[in-house]
Enzyme design. Structure first.
Site, PDB file in Angstrom:
ATOM      1  N   GLY A  85     -44.360  -7.170 -46.087  1.00  0.00           N
ATOM      2  CA  GLY A  85     -43.042  -6.625 -45.801  1.00  0.00           C
ATOM      3  C   GLY A  85     -42.070  -7.148 -46.844  1.00  0.00           C
ATOM      4  CB  ALA A  86     -42.780  -7.849 -50.282  1.00  0.00           C
ATOM      5  CB  THR A 146     -35.711  -3.951 -47.712  1.00  0.00           C
ATOM      6  OG1 THR A 146     -36.466  -3.948 -46.491  1.00  0.00           O
ATOM      7  CG2 THR A 146     -35.947  -2.655 -48.451  1.00  0.00           C
ATOM      8  CB  ALA A 152     -38.380  -4.683 -39.771  1.00  0.00           C
ATOM      9  CE1 TYR A 167     -32.660  -8.136 -32.433  1.00  0.00           C
ATOM     10  CE2 TYR A 167     -33.692 -10.136 -31.640  1.00  0.00           C
ATOM     11  CZ  TYR A 167     -33.553  -9.177 -32.609  1.00  0.00           C
ATOM     12  OH  TYR A 167     -34.313  -9.231 -33.752  1.00  0.00           O
ATOM     13  CE  LYS A 181     -38.356 -10.177 -33.953  1.00  0.00           C
ATOM     14  NZ  LYS A 181     -39.129  -9.950 -35.190  1.00  0.00           N
ATOM     15  CB  VAL A 210     -25.650  -5.330 -42.821  1.00  0.00           C
ATOM     16  CG1 VAL A 210     -25.757  -3.806 -42.788  1.00  0.00           C
ATOM     17  CG2 VAL A 210     -24.290  -5.780 -42.281  1.00  0.00           C
ATOM     18  CB  THR A 211     -31.406  -5.100 -41.722  1.00  0.00           C
ATOM     19  OG1 THR A 211     -31.482  -5.056 -40.287  1.00  0.00           O
ATOM     20  CG2 THR A 211     -31.325  -6.554 -42.178  1.00  0.00           C
TER      21      THR A 211
END
Length: 395
Positions: free
Chosen positions: A47-48, A50, A139, A234, A243, A273-274
């Site tokens: 998962g590299a 972003t 993600a 969450y 999680k 922010v993602t």
């Protein structure tokens, strides 16, 4: 072609190659301006392309001089459609790494699949020999199980009862009330299957079985806990259940790696922010308020600053000791009592009419568009650019 941002809800359907390259360069320059990290030699980031995954790869390469392999699922440009931001980020990263004489390879495909794991293992054997750090930073909204073939879809919902609170349309600045209905038992199960620790453990199991994990290898996965205001959606919701599973797996992996001096951690990172966080009700408004408070207090960190601190102060500390807790808290500045008290004070007063005064809505918007290479400093967005960019060492 001239590339402009085109949005649909919480996603941007275009990305700018020059803007992405500029932002990768800025992250690289930040890391190079800091003290060198006495860290890993060969790093795998799953998962590299972003966010925290990209920042981890940058911190490892330009902070510690590490060779890296990045695994991600991004798309190249096709016709008039631009490549994804992650594609452009990875191309820019590899170009910068190559100029410094570092080895870097990119594997594009479904990281959940056995085929990509096998391809990665073959590459490690051929090019690097072994890996001493594995970063797990996926993600994804969906996952197909490599054994059963079942496809799981994750949801962002509370558990047990509906949740109602304020939310923000960050494009318009409108604050409204949102109610999210609780997840079903099957939705909880599927979310854990996508975002929990099962695939992380599969990666470590297969790397270890293939003999490509170095003695003393470390692995880390990323998580978020957040303040009480977001807990129902969450920490106590479907994502939180996943999680919790990630933390359970961290303990299993730590025991598994301990025989060769290795360790496993979960890093609890700051809210940023993602594309993923933009989709979660309540969270964009919370982040906007948080940014305002943390910037006023001089505590704000962006993605690369968080990852540099994780590597230099926790994973590879100067005193050579390891973290005793499997849960690393680099959300510590966000969760400071004075920060949270001020955020909650503003939260109670936030309305559409005062959102620009009480929060950093403009900062949120800017960070969102920068995810896709827009609003980067020094980039001419009126210039004609070629969307077709190759990743130098794509395998």
């Amino acid at each position: 072609m001239i590339i402009a941002p085109k949005t649909r809800g919480f996603i941007c359907t275009t990305a700018h190659p020059d803007g992405c390259a500029q932002q990768v360069k800025e992250q690289m320059e930040y890391v190079k301006s800091q003290q060198k990290i006495d860290g890993p030699a060969n790093v795998l980031v799953v998962g590299a392309s972003t966010g925290y995954g990209l920042a981890s790869r940058i911190a490892a390469a330009f902070g510690a001089g590490a060779n890296t392999i990045g695994v991600f699922f991004d798309k190249a440009a096709e016709g008039t459609r631009t490549a994804s931001a992650g594609w452009y980020n990875s191309a820019a990263f590899e170009k910068q790494a190559e100029e410094l004489g570092l080895k870097s390879f990119s594997i594009v495909g479904d990281a959940f699949s056995d085929a990509i794991k096998e391809k990665t293992i073959d590459l490690i054997k051929t090019e690097l020999g072994s890996i001493d750090l594995v970063v797990y930073s996926i993600a994804s909204p969906r996952r197909t199980h490599p054994v059963t073939g079942e496809t799981f879809s994750s949801v962002i919902k509370p558990v047990d009862e509906a949740y109602t609170n304020k939310t923000l349309n960050f494009h318009t600045g409108e604050i409204s009330t949102v109610t999210v209905e609780p997840a079903t038992e099957d939705e909880v199960r599927q979310t854990i299957a996508v975002m929990g620790g099962e695939d992380w453990k599969m990666w470590i199991d297969q790397l270890q079985a293939a003999g490509v994990l170095a003695e003393g290898a470390t692995t880390v996965a990323y998580s978020y806990i957040g303040p009480e205001i977001t807990h129902p959606i969450y920490k106590e919701g479907t994502i939180g259940q996943a999680k919790n599973d990630l933390e359970r797996v961290a303990n299993l992996l730590n025991d598994q790696l301990a025989a060769t001096g290795g360790q496993a951690y979960v890093s609890v990172n700051k809210a940023l922010v993602t594309q993923s966080s933009s989709a979660i009700p309540v969270v964009p408004l919370y982040i906007s308020a948080l940014y305002k408070v943390m910037k006023d207090k001089g505590l704000h960190e962006n993605c690369i600053q968080q990852m540099y601190r994780l590597f230099s102060e926790h994973l590879y500390r100067k005193d050579g000791t390891h973290e005793k807790d499997r849960l690393i808290r680099i959300d510590d500045w966000e969760m400071r009592s004075d920060v949270q008290e001020e955020v909650m004070k503003r939260w109670a007063a936030l309305e559409t009419d005062n959102v620009n005064d009480l929060s950093d809505l403009e900062g949120y918007r800017r960070d969102f568009f920068q995810l896709f290479g827009f609003e980067a400093k020094g980039v001419d967005y009126e210039a004609d650019v070629d969307p077709n960019v190759a990743i130098p060492h794509q395998v």
